[in-house]
Design an enzyme around this catalytic site. Structure first.
Site, PDB file in Angstrom:
ATOM      1  N   LYS A  99      33.096  30.054  53.741  1.00  0.00           N
ATOM      2  CA  LYS A  99      32.829  31.350  54.373  1.00  0.00           C
ATOM      3  C   LYS A  99      32.697  32.392  53.274  1.00  0.00           C
ATOM      4  O   LYS A  99      33.566  32.458  52.396  1.00  0.00           O
ATOM      5  CB  LYS A  99      33.977  31.725  55.317  1.00  0.00           C
ATOM      6  N   ASP A 133      29.062  28.880  56.248  1.00  0.00           N
ATOM      7  CA  ASP A 133      29.416  29.024  57.664  1.00  0.00           C
ATOM      8  C   ASP A 133      29.011  30.414  58.147  1.00  0.00           C
ATOM      9  O   ASP A 133      28.924  31.354  57.355  1.00  0.00           O
ATOM     10  CB  ASP A 133      30.938  28.914  57.848  1.00  0.00           C
ATOM     11  N   MET A 134      28.813  30.543  59.457  1.00  0.00           N
ATOM     12  CA  MET A 134      28.523  31.875  60.008  1.00  0.00           C
ATOM     13  C   MET A 134      29.798  32.438  60.623  1.00  0.00           C
ATOM     14  O   MET A 134      30.495  31.739  61.345  1.00  0.00           O
ATOM     15  CB  MET A 134      27.412  31.779  61.053  1.00  0.00           C
ATOM     16  N   GLN A 162      23.966  30.821  65.248  1.00  0.00           N
ATOM     17  CA  GLN A 162      24.809  30.720  66.450  1.00  0.00           C
ATOM     18  C   GLN A 162      23.984  30.993  67.707  1.00  0.00           C
ATOM     19  O   GLN A 162      23.371  32.057  67.842  1.00  0.00           O
ATOM     20  CB  GLN A 162      25.942  31.755  66.364  1.00  0.00           C
ATOM     21  N   ARG A 183      22.562  24.352  60.293  1.00  0.00           N
ATOM     22  CA  ARG A 183      23.499  23.852  61.301  1.00  0.00           C
ATOM     23  C   ARG A 183      23.397  24.802  62.492  1.00  0.00           C
ATOM     24  O   ARG A 183      23.464  26.023  62.318  1.00  0.00           O
ATOM     25  CB  ARG A 183      24.921  23.867  60.740  1.00  0.00           C
ATOM     26  N   LYS A 186      27.222  26.814  68.881  1.00  0.00           N
ATOM     27  CA  LYS A 186      27.268  27.798  69.976  1.00  0.00           C
ATOM     28  C   LYS A 186      27.766  29.142  69.466  1.00  0.00           C
ATOM     29  O   LYS A 186      27.283  30.192  69.861  1.00  0.00           O
ATOM     30  CB  LYS A 186      28.183  27.302  71.094  1.00  0.00           C
ATOM     31  N   ALA A 188      31.741  30.762  67.592  1.00  0.00           N
ATOM     32  CA  ALA A 188      33.182  30.611  67.845  1.00  0.00           C
ATOM     33  C   ALA A 188      33.953  31.923  67.971  1.00  0.00           C
ATOM     34  O   ALA A 188      35.142  31.904  68.232  1.00  0.00           O
ATOM     35  CB  ALA A 188      33.798  29.785  66.716  1.00  0.00           C
ATOM     36  N   THR A 225      28.131  20.185  67.756  1.00  0.00           N
ATOM     37  CA  THR A 225      28.663  20.424  69.102  1.00  0.00           C
ATOM     38  C   THR A 225      29.465  19.220  69.585  1.00  0.00           C
ATOM     39  O   THR A 225      29.237  18.099  69.124  1.00  0.00           O
ATOM     40  CB  THR A 225      27.511  20.698  70.100  1.00  0.00           C
ATOM     41  N   HIS A 226      30.372  19.472  70.542  1.00  0.00           N
ATOM     42  CA  HIS A 226      31.067  18.367  71.219  1.00  0.00           C
ATOM     43  C   HIS A 226      30.542  18.221  72.638  1.00  0.00           C
ATOM     44  O   HIS A 226      31.113  17.513  73.450  1.00  0.00           O
ATOM     45  CB  HIS A 226      32.580  18.651  71.240  1.00  0.00           C
ATOM     46  N   ARG A 287      41.140  29.332  66.959  1.00  0.00           N
ATOM     47  CA  ARG A 287      39.776  29.246  67.500  1.00  0.00           C
ATOM     48  C   ARG A 287      39.579  27.922  68.242  1.00  0.00           C
ATOM     49  O   ARG A 287      38.908  27.850  69.259  1.00  0.00           O
ATOM     50  CB  ARG A 287      38.730  29.427  66.395  1.00  0.00           C
TER      51      ARG A 287
HETATM   52  P1  FDA Z   1      31.961  23.667  74.256  1.00  0.00           P
HETATM   53  O1  FDA Z   1      33.173  24.285  73.659  1.00  0.00           O
HETATM   54  O2  FDA Z   1      31.169  24.414  75.267  1.00  0.00           O
HETATM   55  O3  FDA Z   1      32.393  22.291  74.843  1.00  0.00           O
HETATM   56  C1  FDA Z   1      31.449  21.541  75.565  1.00  0.00           C
HETATM   57  C2  FDA Z   1      32.073  20.312  76.111  1.00  0.00           C
HETATM   58  O4  FDA Z   1      32.525  19.486  75.041  1.00  0.00           O
HETATM   59  C3  FDA Z   1      33.297  20.547  76.949  1.00  0.00           C
HETATM   60  O5  FDA Z   1      32.968  20.931  78.250  1.00  0.00           O
HETATM   61  C4  FDA Z   1      33.937  19.188  76.869  1.00  0.00           C
HETATM   62  O6  FDA Z   1      33.278  18.311  77.717  1.00  0.00           O
HETATM   63  C5  FDA Z   1      33.665  18.796  75.457  1.00  0.00           C
HETATM   64  N1  FDA Z   1      34.797  19.143  74.574  1.00  0.00           N
HETATM   65  C6  FDA Z   1      34.907  20.220  73.784  1.00  0.00           C
HETATM   66  N2  FDA Z   1      36.055  20.175  73.097  1.00  0.00           N
HETATM   67  C7  FDA Z   1      36.693  19.066  73.490  1.00  0.00           C
HETATM   68  C8  FDA Z   1      37.930  18.477  73.174  1.00  0.00           C
HETATM   69  N3  FDA Z   1      38.771  19.028  72.304  1.00  0.00           N
HETATM   70  N4  FDA Z   1      38.258  17.323  73.766  1.00  0.00           N
HETATM   71  C9  FDA Z   1      37.437  16.751  74.653  1.00  0.00           C
HETATM   72  N5  FDA Z   1      36.253  17.276  75.000  1.00  0.00           N
HETATM   73  C10 FDA Z   1      35.889  18.407  74.436  1.00  0.00           C
HETATM   74  N6  FDA Z   1      31.135  28.355  64.846  1.00  0.00           N
HETATM   75  C11 FDA Z   1      30.771  29.481  64.196  1.00  0.00           C
HETATM   76  O7  FDA Z   1      30.803  30.568  64.781  1.00  0.00           O
HETATM   77  N7  FDA Z   1      30.380  29.419  62.878  1.00  0.00           N
HETATM   78  C12 FDA Z   1      30.306  28.228  62.205  1.00  0.00           C
HETATM   79  O8  FDA Z   1      29.938  28.221  61.028  1.00  0.00           O
HETATM   80  C13 FDA Z   1      30.687  27.036  62.890  1.00  0.00           C
HETATM   81  N8  FDA Z   1      30.658  25.821  62.275  1.00  0.00           N
HETATM   82  C14 FDA Z   1      30.900  24.679  63.022  1.00  0.00           C
HETATM   83  C15 FDA Z   1      30.744  23.409  62.443  1.00  0.00           C
HETATM   84  C16 FDA Z   1      30.887  22.275  63.219  1.00  0.00           C
HETATM   85  C17 FDA Z   1      30.693  20.925  62.596  1.00  0.00           C
HETATM   86  C18 FDA Z   1      31.198  22.374  64.607  1.00  0.00           C
HETATM   87  C19 FDA Z   1      31.317  21.170  65.481  1.00  0.00           C
HETATM   88  C20 FDA Z   1      31.401  23.625  65.164  1.00  0.00           C
HETATM   89  C21 FDA Z   1      31.271  24.770  64.386  1.00  0.00           C
HETATM   90  N9  FDA Z   1      31.473  26.024  64.941  1.00  0.00           N
HETATM   91  C22 FDA Z   1      31.108  27.145  64.237  1.00  0.00           C
HETATM   92  C23 FDA Z   1      32.154  26.151  66.265  1.00  0.00           C
HETATM   93  C24 FDA Z   1      31.163  26.302  67.406  1.00  0.00           C
HETATM   94  O9  FDA Z   1      30.548  27.551  67.359  1.00  0.00           O
HETATM   95  C25 FDA Z   1      31.882  26.161  68.758  1.00  0.00           C
HETATM   96  O10 FDA Z   1      32.843  27.178  68.872  1.00  0.00           O
HETATM   97  C26 FDA Z   1      32.560  24.830  68.959  1.00  0.00           C
HETATM   98  O11 FDA Z   1      31.816  23.773  68.433  1.00  0.00           O
HETATM   99  C27 FDA Z   1      32.785  24.576  70.460  1.00  0.00           C
HETATM  100  O12 FDA Z   1      31.568  24.517  71.130  1.00  0.00           O
HETATM  101  P2  FDA Z   1      30.867  23.145  71.603  1.00  0.00           P
HETATM  102  O13 FDA Z   1      29.444  23.231  71.203  1.00  0.00           O
HETATM  103  O14 FDA Z   1      31.594  21.993  71.047  1.00  0.00           O
HETATM  104  O15 FDA Z   1      30.890  23.192  73.159  1.00  0.00           O
END
Ligand code: FDA
Length: 306
Positions: A99, A133-134, A162, A183, A186, A188, A225-226, A287
């Site tokens: 960061k 990172d953002m 993002q 990358r 969504k 954070a 993403t997850h 977060r």
């Molecule tokens: P979301 O949180 O909407 O989750 C979608 C679905 O995934 C859920 O409904 C569930 O089904 C499943 N799920 C999620 N978490 C789970 C868990 N713990 N256990 C089981 N299921 C789960 N943000 C940012 O602002 N700047 C950045 O630089 C980064 N960098 C970054 C790197 C990487 C590798 C990742 C994966 C994420 C980031 N992020 C980030 C964070 C990102 O912005 C976001 O907040 C998280 O990834 C959560 O969003 P999801 O896309 O996972 O979906």
């Protein structure tokens, strides 16, 4: 409604400087170890080797929040340099994420650029790719400017966009002349409606749109993403357009949905795990809790074990 309140609560805690300092004092506790590989690089080595052995690539992140003096910014820079040397020394399949506020952005842009060039020179020397990172929306513009400036000097650098920000579609178009490796996430941070889509549905739709545009332009894309629906969408898109597997990768956070991470690797896709380490785990953990308050159970278990 309750979920939203909890989300706001954890984001508020994560942005609290006093709590951050207190948490640091108490070391790696409160269940942090589920999301953090170790307090030092050496402590993390076993976890990193295991990930590589299973076929995951890594991006290492030295945790740190609220750097507000030059000494701390220089120390954070030294940590990044140490991580780059560590990756090379142990022959790890790993990149570095960082960061720019940790490199001194909030003190001065000059200091930040000086530190970033120290890191990038070392990264180039050791063949390590670096992703900026953002952070929150107020730093989005300057982060992209720093990226553009450095991208003209180094080719081993990428950044993050993002999907929750309205501006991101324009940013993506402006960035394209730099042929960036991006990358896409969504987002954070807790952002106001004036700058970010308040509804998950719109964020998800924008996420898909950004992935599609960047991939179809032939650019390398990390889909971080997850979310199974976004992953499904990407798989279908790449299949439909014959996009080769070396033009994209999925990314997930260390400790989140590990079984899903393994399934994706077994399906033959590239998967990179974002692995944080270091003693400054507090804001990062808050977060993660905000994203999924169900994770509180893990934190409570951590307290009970103490
Ligand atoms: P979301 O949180 O909407 O989750 C979608 C679905 O995934 C859920 O409904 C569930 O089904 C499943 N799920 C999620 N978490 C789970 C868990 N713990 N256990 C089981 N299921 C789960 N943000 C940012 O602002 N700047 C950045 O630089 C980064 N960098 C970054 C790197 C990487 C590798 C990742 C994966 C994420 C980031 N992020 C980030 C964070 C990102 O912005 C976001 O907040 C998280 O990834 C959560 O969003 P999801 O896309 O996972 O979906």
């Amino acid at each position: 409604m309750i979920e939203q309140m909890m989300r706001n609560f954890f984001l508020f805690l994560g942005e609290n400087k006093k709590m951050t300092k207190l948490a640091k004092k108490y070391g790696l506790s409160l269940g942090a170890s589920r999301f953090v590989a170790g307090a030092t690089l050496e402590d993390s080595l076993d976890a990193l080797r295991k990930l590589n052995k299973k076929g995951f690539s890594i991006t290492l992140d030295h945790l740190g929040e609220f750097v507000d003096n030059e000494k701390e910014a220089n120390e954070m820079t030294d940590h990044c340099i140490e991580a780059i040397e560590f990756i090379d020394k142990h022959n790890l399949d790993s990149q570095l994420s960082l960061k720019i506020t940790s490199m001194g952005l909030d003190i001065s842009r000059e200091l930040c650029m000086k530190n970033m060039r120290r890191i990038m020179d070392k990264a180039k020397q050791h063949g390590v790719f670096v992703t900026i990172d953002m952070e929150d929306h107020s730093r989005c513009g300057v982060t992209l400017e720093v990226f553009k400036e450095l991208k003209q000097e180094y080719d081993n650098i990428g950044t993050v966009i993002q999907a929750y920000l309205y501006r991101t579609i324009d940013d993506l178009n402006e960035l394209d002349e730099y042929q960036p490796r991006l990358r896409i996430v969504k987002g954070a941070y807790k952002e106001p409606e004036e700058v970010a889509f308040p509804n998950k549905k719109d964020v998800d739709q924008n996420f898909k749109n950004l992935i599609q545009i960047h991939l179809l332009r032939g650019r390398f894309t990390s889909i971080a993403t997850h979310d199974d629906e976004i992953i499904r969408f990407t798989k279908e898109l790449v299949k439909r357009h014959n996009i080769p597997k070396d033009q994209f990768e999925f990314q997930m956070l260390y400790g989140i949905r590990p079984e899903r991470q393994e399934e994706i690797i077994k399906e033959g896709y590239n998967m990179r795990i974002y692995v944080p380490y270091g003693d400054d785990w507090y804001g990062y953990n808050m977060r993660r809790l905000a994203e999924r308050p169900a994770n509180v159970a893990f934190v409570l278990k951590g307290i009970m074990k103490k």
